[in-house]
Design a protein around this motif. Structure first.
Motif, PDB file in Angstrom:
ATOM      1  N   LEU A 229       0.938  -1.243  -0.015  1.00 52.96           N
ATOM      2  CA  LEU A 229      -0.133  -0.291  -0.018  1.00 52.96           C
ATOM      3  C   LEU A 229       0.824   1.394  -0.130  1.00 52.96           C
ATOM      4  CD1 LEU A 229      -2.951  -0.974   2.506  1.00 52.96           C
ATOM      5  CD2 LEU A 229      -2.988  -0.721   0.092  1.00 52.96           C
ATOM      6  N   LEU A 230       2.005   0.996   0.612  1.00 55.53           N
ATOM      7  CA  LEU A 230       3.051   2.334   0.935  1.00 55.53           C
ATOM      8  C   LEU A 230       3.297   2.561  -0.595  1.00 55.53           C
ATOM      9  CD1 LEU A 230       4.085   4.161   3.029  1.00 55.53           C
ATOM     10  CD2 LEU A 230       5.940   2.708   3.164  1.00 55.53           C
ATOM     11  N   ARG A 231       3.706   1.745  -1.487  1.00 58.36           N
ATOM     12  CA  ARG A 231       4.343   1.960  -2.836  1.00 58.36           C
ATOM     13  C   ARG A 231       3.187   2.066  -3.798  1.00 58.36           C
ATOM     14  NH1 ARG A 231       8.753  -3.147  -2.422  1.00 58.36           N
ATOM     15  NH2 ARG A 231      10.395  -1.928  -1.869  1.00 58.36           N
ATOM     16  N   SER A 232       2.087   1.522  -3.759  1.00 63.50           N
ATOM     17  CA  SER A 232       0.943   1.457  -4.798  1.00 63.50           C
ATOM     18  C   SER A 232      -0.280   2.634  -4.559  1.00 63.50           C
ATOM     19  CB  SER A 232       0.561   0.141  -5.017  1.00 63.50           C
ATOM     20  OG  SER A 232      -0.367  -0.420  -3.917  1.00 63.50           O
ATOM     21  N   SER A 233      -0.281   3.162  -3.236  1.00 62.16           N
ATOM     22  CA  SER A 233      -1.343   3.992  -3.159  1.00 62.16           C
ATOM     23  C   SER A 233      -0.989   5.470  -2.491  1.00 62.16           C
ATOM     24  CB  SER A 233      -2.490   3.436  -2.000  1.00 62.16           C
ATOM     25  OG  SER A 233      -1.655   3.353  -0.884  1.00 62.16           O
ATOM     26  N   ASN A 234      -1.876   6.316  -2.604  1.00 61.84           N
ATOM     27  CA  ASN A 234      -1.771   7.616  -2.029  1.00 61.84           C
ATOM     28  C   ASN A 234      -2.399   7.647  -0.656  1.00 61.84           C
ATOM     29  OD1 ASN A 234      -0.459   8.678  -4.257  1.00 61.84           O
ATOM     30  ND2 ASN A 234      -2.297   8.913  -5.225  1.00 61.84           N
ATOM     31  N   LEU A 235      -2.621   6.551   0.017  1.00 59.48           N
ATOM     32  CA  LEU A 235      -3.272   6.729   1.441  1.00 59.48           C
ATOM     33  C   LEU A 235      -2.006   7.217   2.393  1.00 59.48           C
ATOM     34  CD1 LEU A 235      -4.633   3.164   1.436  1.00 59.48           C
ATOM     35  CD2 LEU A 235      -5.923   5.333   1.367  1.00 59.48           C
ATOM     36  N   ASN A 236      -2.878   7.933   3.445  1.00 65.23           N
ATOM     37  CA  ASN A 236      -1.616   8.585   4.304  1.00 65.23           C
ATOM     38  C   ASN A 236      -1.283   7.261   5.130  1.00 65.23           C
ATOM     39  OD1 ASN A 236      -3.563   8.279   6.697  1.00 65.23           O
ATOM     40  ND2 ASN A 236      -4.835   9.963   5.886  1.00 65.23           N
ATOM     41  N   LEU A 237      -0.179   7.609   5.973  1.00 67.25           N
ATOM     42  CA  LEU A 237       0.339   6.685   6.965  1.00 67.25           C
ATOM     43  C   LEU A 237      -0.501   6.053   7.857  1.00 67.25           C
ATOM     44  CD1 LEU A 237       4.089   8.033   7.062  1.00 67.25           C
ATOM     45  CD2 LEU A 237       2.688   6.537   5.378  1.00 67.25           C
ATOM     46  N   GLU A 243      -5.576  -0.120   8.188  1.00 66.56           N
ATOM     47  CA  GLU A 243      -6.110  -1.007   7.114  1.00 66.56           C
ATOM     48  C   GLU A 243      -5.487  -2.207   7.357  1.00 66.56           C
ATOM     49  OE1 GLU A 243      -6.783   0.208   3.353  1.00 66.56           O
ATOM     50  OE2 GLU A 243      -8.287   2.047   4.033  1.00 66.56           O
ATOM     51  N   THR A 244      -4.069  -2.352   7.705  1.00 68.45           N
ATOM     52  CA  THR A 244      -3.446  -3.547   7.957  1.00 68.45           C
ATOM     53  C   THR A 244      -3.349  -4.059   9.253  1.00 68.45           C
ATOM     54  OG1 THR A 244      -1.420  -2.249   7.861  1.00 68.45           O
ATOM     55  CG2 THR A 244      -1.937  -3.084   5.827  1.00 68.45           C
ATOM     56  N   GLY A 245      -4.117  -3.675   9.942  1.00 70.78           N
ATOM     57  CA  GLY A 245      -4.338  -4.219  11.384  1.00 70.78           C
ATOM     58  C   GLY A 245      -3.555  -3.746  12.685  1.00 70.78           C
ATOM     59  N   GLN A 249      -0.352   4.400  14.174  1.00 72.74           N
ATOM     60  CA  GLN A 249       0.858   4.488  13.327  1.00 72.74           C
ATOM     61  C   GLN A 249       2.413   4.214  14.112  1.00 72.74           C
ATOM     62  OE1 GLN A 249       0.532   8.204  11.167  1.00 72.74           O
ATOM     63  NE2 GLN A 249       2.551   8.246  10.498  1.00 72.74           N
ATOM     64  N   SER A 250       2.427   4.640  15.359  1.00 71.61           N
ATOM     65  CA  SER A 250       3.626   4.394  15.902  1.00 71.61           C
ATOM     66  C   SER A 250       4.087   2.789  15.893  1.00 71.61           C
ATOM     67  CB  SER A 250       3.337   5.026  17.287  1.00 71.61           C
ATOM     68  OG  SER A 250       4.687   4.803  18.039  1.00 71.61           O
ATOM     69  N   HIS A 251       2.838   2.329  16.332  1.00 72.52           N
ATOM     70  CA  HIS A 251       3.084   0.608  16.378  1.00 72.52           C
ATOM     71  C   HIS A 251       3.659   0.238  15.245  1.00 72.52           C
ATOM     72  CE1 HIS A 251       1.338  -3.373  16.816  1.00 72.52           C
ATOM     73  NE2 HIS A 251       2.544  -3.442  17.592  1.00 72.52           N
ATOM     74  N   TRP A 252       2.863   0.618  14.137  1.00 71.72           N
ATOM     75  CA  TRP A 252       3.263   0.130  12.825  1.00 71.72           C
ATOM     76  C   TRP A 252       4.857   0.592  12.401  1.00 71.72           C
ATOM     77  CZ3 TRP A 252       2.433   3.587   7.969  1.00 71.72           C
ATOM     78  CH2 TRP A 252       2.812   2.717   6.928  1.00 71.72           C
ATOM     79  N   THR A 253       4.763   1.629  12.730  1.00 70.72           N
ATOM     80  CA  THR A 253       6.465   2.236  12.456  1.00 70.72           C
ATOM     81  C   THR A 253       7.594   1.433  12.901  1.00 70.72           C
ATOM     82  OG1 THR A 253       5.313   4.496  11.855  1.00 70.72           O
ATOM     83  CG2 THR A 253       7.818   4.306  12.562  1.00 70.72           C
ATOM     84  N   PRO A 264       8.412   3.800   7.300  1.00 63.41           N
ATOM     85  CA  PRO A 264       7.500   4.068   6.232  1.00 63.41           C
ATOM     86  C   PRO A 264       7.723   5.324   5.790  1.00 63.41           C
ATOM     87  CG  PRO A 264       6.401   3.003   8.054  1.00 63.41           C
ATOM     88  CD  PRO A 264       7.814   3.362   8.593  1.00 63.41           C
ATOM     89  N   GLY A 265       7.697   6.469   6.568  1.00 65.50           N
ATOM     90  CA  GLY A 265       7.868   7.836   6.077  1.00 65.50           C
ATOM     91  C   GLY A 265       9.057   8.034   5.163  1.00 65.50           C
TER      92      GLY A 265
END
Length: 270
Positions: A229-237, A243-245, A249-253, A264-265
């Motif tokens: 999604l990071l590479r193929s979409s314009n969705l914000n972080l 959307e990926t569970g 954002q901090s946990h994902w990062t 990701p940023g």
């Protein structure tokens, strides 16, 4: 199981191997109950989603919290079962297995309190849906469903040691399921039910296959999808994280950087 004033409807079904009672209730003011079982009994929640539910079986094994459709409890002979619940409308099945129809080990199983298994719910509902038809084909169908229910309960939940780690696991099926649920919480019990095995066995097989715990295996799929999604979409972080569970954002990062060596940023800036 419940006081008569709460019962809206009670249905009966009897086959060669089981007796099944299906209750439709409206315990709007709450209900405390206590029951003893001389035969093994399976209690299956069909449709209730209750926030207030407490239950305890003999030996102090209990549960306090919400319940959802597909939750079940198994009580071996001689068990007592009681608690409290409250809700606007609920339907559940109480299925007893006469001892003479069962393998002795099955009848001597330990209590299982508030486990979850969509297949058990599906089999019980299939029995209930055909409860009032008595033509030969339907009778044969009911007996087949009854046998499947007994064997599934015995092999998957009561005596998993009879299963073998060499049994095939359809990982394509599991991966497709996980991919369809990435924005949701996914439990080991849920995946084990899809795979047709136990939580303990699934954890051992996943560890052997991928050198990861089930949690790590699912998290890897979440991270790979977030990378796509990071590479193929314009969705914000923040949206990609949700959307990926991931919890936020901090946990994902943090997990993303551990997996891919970059945040990701910073990756998006490249």
């Amino acid at each position: 199981m419940a006081e008569q004033s709460f019962i809206l409807q009670e249905d009966w079904l009897e086959t060669v191997q089981i007796q099944m009672r299906v209750f439709t209730e409206a315990p709007v003011d709450g209900l405390t109950w206590y029951e003893g079982y001389s035969d093994p009994c399976l209690v299956v929640n069909f449709n209730a989603q209750l926030a207030a539910f407490e239950v305890e079986a003999a030996g102090g094994k209990g549960y306090k919290g919400p319940i959802v459709p597909g939750d079940f409890s198994f009580l071996p002979p001689g068990s007592t079962f009681g608690g409290y619940y409250k809700g606007a409308h609920m339907r559940y099945a109480s299925i007893t297995f006469p001892a003479e129809s069962l393998n002795p080990q099955f009848a001597d199983g330990k209590p299982l309190i508030m486990h979850s298994d969509p297949l058990i719910r599906g089999l019980a509902e299939a029995l209930y849906s055909q409860g009032y038809r008595n033509d030969p084909d339907v009778i044969l169908y009911r007996e087949s469903i009854t046998n499947a229910l007994i064997q599934h309960l015995r092999l998957i939940h009561l005596h998993p040691s009879t299963l073998d780690e060499r049994q095939p696991i359809n990982f394509n099926l599991l991966e497709n399921y996980v991919q369809s649920k990435l924005d949701q919480k996914i439990t080991i019990a849920e995946l084990a039910s899809i795979a047709g095995t136990t939580s303990q066995l699934l954890q051992r097989i996943v560890r052997k296959q991928f050198n990861q715990s089930v949690y790590e295996w699912v998290t890897t799929m979440r991270l790979r999808r977030s990378l796509e999604l990071l590479r193929s979409s314009n969705l914000n972080l923040a949206t990609i994280a949700l959307e990926t569970g991931f919890a936020n954002q901090s946990h994902w990062t943090r997990l993303f950087r551990r997996q891919f060596g970059i945040t990701p940023g910073k990756l998006r800036q490249h």
